[in-house]
Structure formats: C-alpha cells, structure tokens
Design a protein around this motif. Structure first.
Motif, PDB file in Angstrom:
ATOM      1  N   ALA A  92      46.174  -1.317  50.582  1.00 58.18           N
ATOM      2  CA  ALA A  92      45.003  -0.864  49.818  1.00 58.18           C
ATOM      3  C   ALA A  92      45.382   0.175  48.772  1.00 58.18           C
ATOM      4  O   ALA A  92      44.851   0.158  47.664  1.00 58.18           O
ATOM      5  N   SER A  93      46.292   1.082  49.114  1.00 54.97           N
ATOM      6  CA  SER A  93      46.674   2.107  48.134  1.00 54.97           C
ATOM      7  C   SER A  93      47.441   1.470  46.971  1.00 54.97           C
ATOM      8  O   SER A  93      47.261   1.863  45.812  1.00 54.97           O
ATOM      9  N   SER A  95      46.963  -1.615  45.943  1.00 57.80           N
ATOM     10  CA  SER A  95      45.922  -2.336  45.201  1.00 57.80           C
ATOM     11  C   SER A  95      45.071  -1.370  44.380  1.00 57.80           C
ATOM     12  O   SER A  95      44.683  -1.678  43.253  1.00 57.80           O
ATOM     13  N   ARG A  96      44.803  -0.204  44.929  1.00 54.31           N
ATOM     14  CA  ARG A  96      44.055   0.833  44.204  1.00 54.31           C
ATOM     15  C   ARG A  96      44.843   1.266  42.967  1.00 54.31           C
ATOM     16  O   ARG A  96      44.270   1.463  41.888  1.00 54.31           O
ATOM     17  N   THR A 100      43.471   0.701  39.134  1.00 59.43           N
ATOM     18  CA  THR A 100      43.186   1.851  38.270  1.00 59.43           C
ATOM     19  C   THR A 100      44.219   2.006  37.149  1.00 59.43           C
ATOM     20  O   THR A 100      44.315   3.063  36.532  1.00 59.43           O
ATOM     21  N   ASN A 148      42.211   5.898  51.110  1.00 60.88           N
ATOM     22  CA  ASN A 148      42.989   4.806  50.531  1.00 60.88           C
ATOM     23  C   ASN A 148      43.821   4.035  51.551  1.00 60.88           C
ATOM     24  O   ASN A 148      44.685   3.242  51.182  1.00 60.88           O
ATOM     25  N   THR A 150      44.403   1.134  54.209  1.00 64.87           N
ATOM     26  CA  THR A 150      43.844  -0.189  54.478  1.00 64.87           C
ATOM     27  C   THR A 150      43.331  -0.276  55.908  1.00 64.87           C
ATOM     28  O   THR A 150      42.155  -0.526  56.153  1.00 64.87           O
ATOM     29  N   ASN A 154      39.576   1.162  54.727  1.00 68.08           N
ATOM     30  CA  ASN A 154      38.976   0.027  54.018  1.00 68.08           C
ATOM     31  C   ASN A 154      38.621  -1.135  54.936  1.00 68.08           C
ATOM     32  O   ASN A 154      37.489  -1.634  54.905  1.00 68.08           O
ATOM     33  N   ILE A 295      42.820  -6.312  46.655  1.00 69.23           N
ATOM     34  CA  ILE A 295      42.041  -5.732  45.553  1.00 69.23           C
ATOM     35  C   ILE A 295      40.566  -6.093  45.730  1.00 69.23           C
ATOM     36  O   ILE A 295      39.683  -5.246  45.553  1.00 69.23           O
ATOM     37  N   ILE A 298      39.054  -3.792  48.438  1.00 71.02           N
ATOM     38  CA  ILE A 298      38.704  -2.420  48.052  1.00 71.02           C
ATOM     39  C   ILE A 298      37.543  -2.394  47.054  1.00 71.02           C
ATOM     40  O   ILE A 298      36.765  -1.450  47.037  1.00 71.02           O
ATOM     41  N   LYS A 299      37.415  -3.457  46.250  1.00 69.20           N
ATOM     42  CA  LYS A 299      36.231  -3.560  45.385  1.00 69.20           C
ATOM     43  C   LYS A 299      34.970  -3.660  46.239  1.00 69.20           C
ATOM     44  O   LYS A 299      33.943  -3.046  45.936  1.00 69.20           O
ATOM     45  N   ASP A 302      34.238  -0.264  47.679  1.00 67.51           N
ATOM     46  CA  ASP A 302      33.701   0.594  46.619  1.00 67.51           C
ATOM     47  C   ASP A 302      32.222   0.309  46.382  1.00 67.51           C
ATOM     48  O   ASP A 302      31.421   1.229  46.188  1.00 67.51           O
TER      49      ASP A 302
END
Length: 309
Positions: A92-93, A95-96, A100, A148, A150, A154, A295, A298-299, A302
């Motif tokens: 996840a980090s 992918s973050r 970004t 962040n 996973t 997340n 990705i 995490i979307k 969010d």
C-alpha cells in the motif's frame, strides 16, 4: 571482410564503454540511501538489514547507507525528495507513492517459503478473551499499524467495510501503534482488544517471529506463546512487498542494483536469510503494474475516509 582482429577490437571497445559507464554512475553516486519501513523496532531492523547492506555496498562498489524510517510516509517522502534511492515498501505504501507522483519503480518482490508472492491481514485477539468474531468487539479498542500499512490499516478497513462496519464508529478507539510489533505488544498488554497484523503461514508471521525472540509478554510479565492468541478474521491474499528504486537513477545503475538483489541468496546466503529468519525464497523480478490492484484498494479506502469526514 570482417576479420578476427576487428571483432576483438570491437568487443574490447564495448567492454571499455561498459566499464566507463559503470564508473560514471559510481562517480555520480558514491553513496546511496536504502530505507526500510518500520515493521519492527529500530534495533531489530538494524540487526536484520545491516549484513545485507554491507553485502550491497561491496557488490555495487559504493557506500550504501541504511535508514530505518520513522513511518511509511517517511519512505514515500524521502523518495519524492530524491533522498532515498532504494526503498523497501509495503504494497500500500508503494502504491501510495506511485499514486501521489513519486517516480519510483518496483524491481524485486519478496517470495514466501512455499513460492507464493502474497500474504494476509489478520485480526488477533487474546485466546483467553471471550471474543470469537468481530461482532463481539463493538465498543472495544482496535489496534491498527500505520495509515499507509496494507495489512495494518488498508486491508483491515476494506474487510470491515465488507462486513458493514465503520471502524471509527464501531470501536471505542482506533489506535495507530506505529509498527506491526507495537500492535502485537498493545494487544498482549491489554491496551487494545483486537489488533491487525500480517500473516504468511502458521509458522511464519510477525507474531511467530516476535515469539521466537521472546519479545511478547503479558501485562504481568509472563512470556506468551502462539496459543495465547487467536485469529478471528483473515483477509484475501495481498501481493507481497516490493523493493523500489528511483526512476531517475542511471539505467546501468538500476540494472546493477537489481542484479545484486537477485544474486544475494547465492553470494551472501547468511545476509539474505537474516532478512526473513530464513523463511523467504530468493527475490523475483516485479513491475509497477503488479501493484495496480493495490492502488485500487487504497483509492477505495480513501473514498471511505472522505465519506466518513
């Protein structure tokens, strides 16, 4: 007609060009920084990674500095700023970072002892507790790892959402412990009633690694065993963690870094084994596209946060 002398001269010229190219990137990057996410306490990370960083320095012919990041965001921002050349991320980090705009590329992935390239997020409770399922924990304290993470944030939120549960409303407190180790310790000591963590297999998880080191004690100081914990939720498979280097590094430098990782199990078996307590198989190549599903995860998380704010 091409004769042998011309062929040999051409080969020598190519070899010289390759050598000069290597010297070029080594002159530009006499030192690089390799940063690791805080899956365990700082001294534990240093002990685990120092032999490998020493191997990497020797193999690349430059100084590799190990940095133990304070949190997952520190690796992301360090690569964004160009201060971290190689980062060990969670799915996840990483992918973050990509989401970004960090210009970083995954190049190898962890491989489990059974050859699989994934792991799970689990919810632990103490075996002596009355909690058998998440529904028994309404109004209790939940321990997560890092925003962040996973497996530590997340995926747990995604799994709870599938159950129709908003953790911030359902639990009395949602506590970010900062590392997977701290989440286990918070559960063992009664700070939280349920804790999220990563799990590969029955004999390979953050919990089993901590227990092997004698790190887990109850509130009264009694050493704990695997049987003192119970898993009440297990997620779908999560893709394993990647190592990623800055996209801006010279291509031949990136090739050298990738090859050094792929060669490590043969060239320095002890340093490689120490990274996973001998549990993992050799790394395998991976690409950014392999993390597209993460990705999307995490979307999703969010969007959940936006709805709740």
């Amino acid at each position: 007609m091409i004769n042998r002398r011309i062929v040999l001269a051409g080969a020598a010229a190519l070899a010289f060009a390759g050598s000069a190219s290597a010297e070029d990137w080594k002159a530009k990057y006499p030192e690089i920084t390799f940063a690791v996410i805080p899956a365990e306490n700082g001294s534990g990370v240093l002990e685990r990674y120092t032999p490998f960083v020493n191997y990497l320095s020797k193999e690349l012919g430059i100084k590799v500095n190990l940095r133990v990041a304070n949190d997952y965001a520190a690796v992301i921002e360090g690569q964004r700023a160009g201060n971290i050349h190689i980062g060990y991320y969670g799915p996840a980090s990483f992918s973050r970072a990509r989401l970004t705009g960090v210009k970083t590329d995954a190049f190898v992935i962890d491989v489990n002892s059974d050859g699989s390239k994934g792991y799970y997020s689990v919810f632990y409770v103490l075996a002596k507790s009355p909690y058998q399922k998440v529904e028994d924990l309404k109004g209790k304290n939940l321990g997560l790892v890092d925003p962040n993470s996973t497996s530590g944030n997340n995926m747990p939120r995604f799994k709870l959402n599938q159950m129709g549960i908003d953790p911030d409303a359902y639990f009395s407190k949602v506590i970010f412990t900062g590392s997977h180790e701290n989440a286990v310790l918070a559960l063992a000591q009664g700070t939280v009633d349920v804790a999220a963590n990563w799990w590969n297999a029955e004999d390979d998880s953050n919990l089993t690694r901590m227990l092997a080191k004698g790190m887990v004690k109850a509130a009264d100081g009694t050493p704990m065993k695997k049987e003192d914990f119970r898993i009440i939720v297990k997620s779908d498979l999560i893709i394993n963690s990647p190592y990623a280097y800055l996209n801006s590094l010279p291509d031949d430098m990136k090739a050298a870094i990738k090859q050094a990782f792929l060669d490590a199990p043969q060239k320095d078996a002890e340093a490689f084994k120490k990274l996973s307590d001998g549990k993992n198989r050799p790394w395998q190549p991976v690409s950014n596209a392999d993390y597209d599903k993460t990705i999307e995860l995490i979307k999703f998380v969010d969007n959940l946060r936006k709805k709740g704010s």
